[in-house]
Design an enzyme around this catalytic site. Sequence first.
Site, PDB file in Angstrom:
ATOM      1  CD  GLU A 110       0.785 -21.274  14.380  1.00  0.00           C
ATOM      2  OE1 GLU A 110       1.014 -20.625  13.103  1.00  0.00           O
ATOM      3  OE2 GLU A 110       1.000 -22.400  14.386  1.00  0.00           O
TER       4      GLU A 110
ATOM      5  CE1 TYR B  32      -4.541 -15.487  11.375  1.00  0.00           C
ATOM      6  CE2 TYR B  32      -5.054 -13.283  10.355  1.00  0.00           C
ATOM      7  CZ  TYR B  32      -4.006 -14.326  10.757  1.00  0.00           C
ATOM      8  OH  TYR B  32      -3.000 -14.077  10.241  1.00  0.00           O
TER       9      TYR B  32
ATOM     10  CB  SER C 212      -4.721 -25.769   1.609  1.00  0.00           C
ATOM     11  OG  SER C 212      -5.906 -24.953   2.332  1.00  0.00           O
TER      12      SER C 212
ATOM     13  CB  THR D  15       4.512 -14.435  16.211  1.00  0.00           C
ATOM     14  OG1 THR D  15       4.796 -15.563  15.422  1.00  0.00           O
ATOM     15  CG2 THR D  15       4.389 -14.885  17.568  1.00  0.00           C
TER      16      THR D  15
ATOM     17  CG  ASP E  88       0.095 -19.765   6.232  1.00  0.00           C
ATOM     18  OD1 ASP E  88       0.681 -19.777   7.260  1.00  0.00           O
ATOM     19  OD2 ASP E  88      -1.217 -19.389   6.448  1.00  0.00           O
TER      20      ASP E  88
HETATM   21  C1  GAF Z   1      -2.825 -18.537   9.511  1.00  0.00           C
HETATM   22  C2  GAF Z   1      -2.342 -17.126   8.945  1.00  0.00           C
HETATM   23  F1  GAF Z   1      -2.693 -17.180   7.317  1.00  0.00           F
HETATM   24  C3  GAF Z   1      -0.913 -16.876   8.882  1.00  0.00           C
HETATM   25  O1  GAF Z   1      -0.320 -15.572   8.410  1.00  0.00           O
HETATM   26  C4  GAF Z   1      -0.591 -16.972  10.578  1.00  0.00           C
HETATM   27  O2  GAF Z   1      -1.143 -15.575  11.039  1.00  0.00           O
HETATM   28  C5  GAF Z   1      -1.029 -18.380  11.286  1.00  0.00           C
HETATM   29  O3  GAF Z   1      -2.528 -18.345  10.846  1.00  0.00           O
HETATM   30  C6  GAF Z   1      -1.127 -18.116  12.637  1.00  0.00           C
HETATM   31  O4  GAF Z   1      -0.012 -18.193  12.892  1.00  0.00           O
HETATM   32  O5  GAF Z   1      -2.126 -19.317   8.838  1.00  0.00           O
END
Ligand code: GAF
Length: 425
Positions: free
Chosen positions: A45, A248, A144, A47, A198
Amino acid sequence: MDSTKLLPPVKEAIEKFPQYFHEDVTYSNPLGAAWAPGRVNLIGEHTDYNGGYVLPLAVDRVSAFAGRTRNDQIVRLWSTHFNAYAQFSLAGLPETFDEQREPLPGWARYVLGVAAELARAKVPLKGFDAVVTGDVPLGGGMSSSAALEVASAQAYALFSNHAFTIGEDNATLTPLETAALCQEAEHKASGLMSGILDQAASCLGQPRKAILLDCRSLEYRYLPFEDPTISVVVIDTSVRRELASSAYNERRKQCEEATQKIRELFLQDEPDNSEAKAIKELRDITPETFERYKDRLPELLQKRAGYVIAENERVLQVVKLLEAGEIEEAGKILWIGHAGLRDEYEVSCKELDVLVDIAKDVPGVLGARMMGGGFGGCTINLVRSDAVDALSQAVKQYYPERTGRQASIDICRAAAGPNHFLFDK
Ligand code: GAF
């Protein structure tokens, strides 16, 4: 493909199309549907945007479109989830994307964003009318938005009457080119500077397989993930946080700062060291190098970088353990990952922590952790299949009394990537 075997959201979109779109338009092809899956991530996660490894599975929850091609450049959409129409024109894309995004609701901006990136890639686009459905929990940490983006790309290909194609062999766009294009659409449509986890998971999904992806080289390989005695259980906190995307983006910046700082310190000590010169992302910093310099970093950056560097190692450890059939040991690493996300990366929240704590006390739960960007959404739990009921009972009993909320529990299976279906007439 047999239309009776279509997934429920695809069937729903097909059934609802005539209800929302009438005969005021001349359509140039029969009804068709396009869809793409959400994902879970076993480990790895935060990464992806550090050039590291991830280990997702695409799951049997999808975002879906059903509709017909128009004879003009207009896209009209009806979202069953939001009970709302949205409409935009493909004319002038990608240049007109910024001007057009404002009046559109968030969900439709993703669909327009993908069109803008496809236009940038110079593929021919046609207008269409479609109903948009899905069963990936919205904003729940199961991607989603990526599912919607990848389903959009698939829909544009279908409704262009295959003037362009997505796939492995001789297609206009490979699955990973499509993922990269959808990632770009995500950045522009939502402002979330996501990595590629994702979209890649959605594009590369295969039944009974996990995907080990190197987010720097974009090399990947599949790992069998089909033991029926083990279930992947996703538990949704029901928490959604509006500000999650700014937090984020802030984490992403902190990772860049930590990388820069370690590189500087290393080069001050050893100006000719090739390892130091090659440092571009946290992925390039070995645990040993980090140990050497961590005390000279500000505490916050030390925590952020420490988490990412260790998490990257955890992905490789889990892969080894899964390949050796040591699922119990692999599960233990998920608990450790959660502690890092909570204490060092600081992207968890009380409700996620409560769910992980509840899971810890249920025999047969091999590991659990928060999943996705954080600050809400869901946890992923690796559970012996005969312990799923006990976990479900424990969550029903303790989660509401400790949080004042209800959680929803779902079992997910590794599933195929995007696809489409076209009726004969
Ligand atoms: C979200 C982001 F969209 C992904 O790219 C990823 O960084 C994730 O968070 C964390 O692992 O889903």
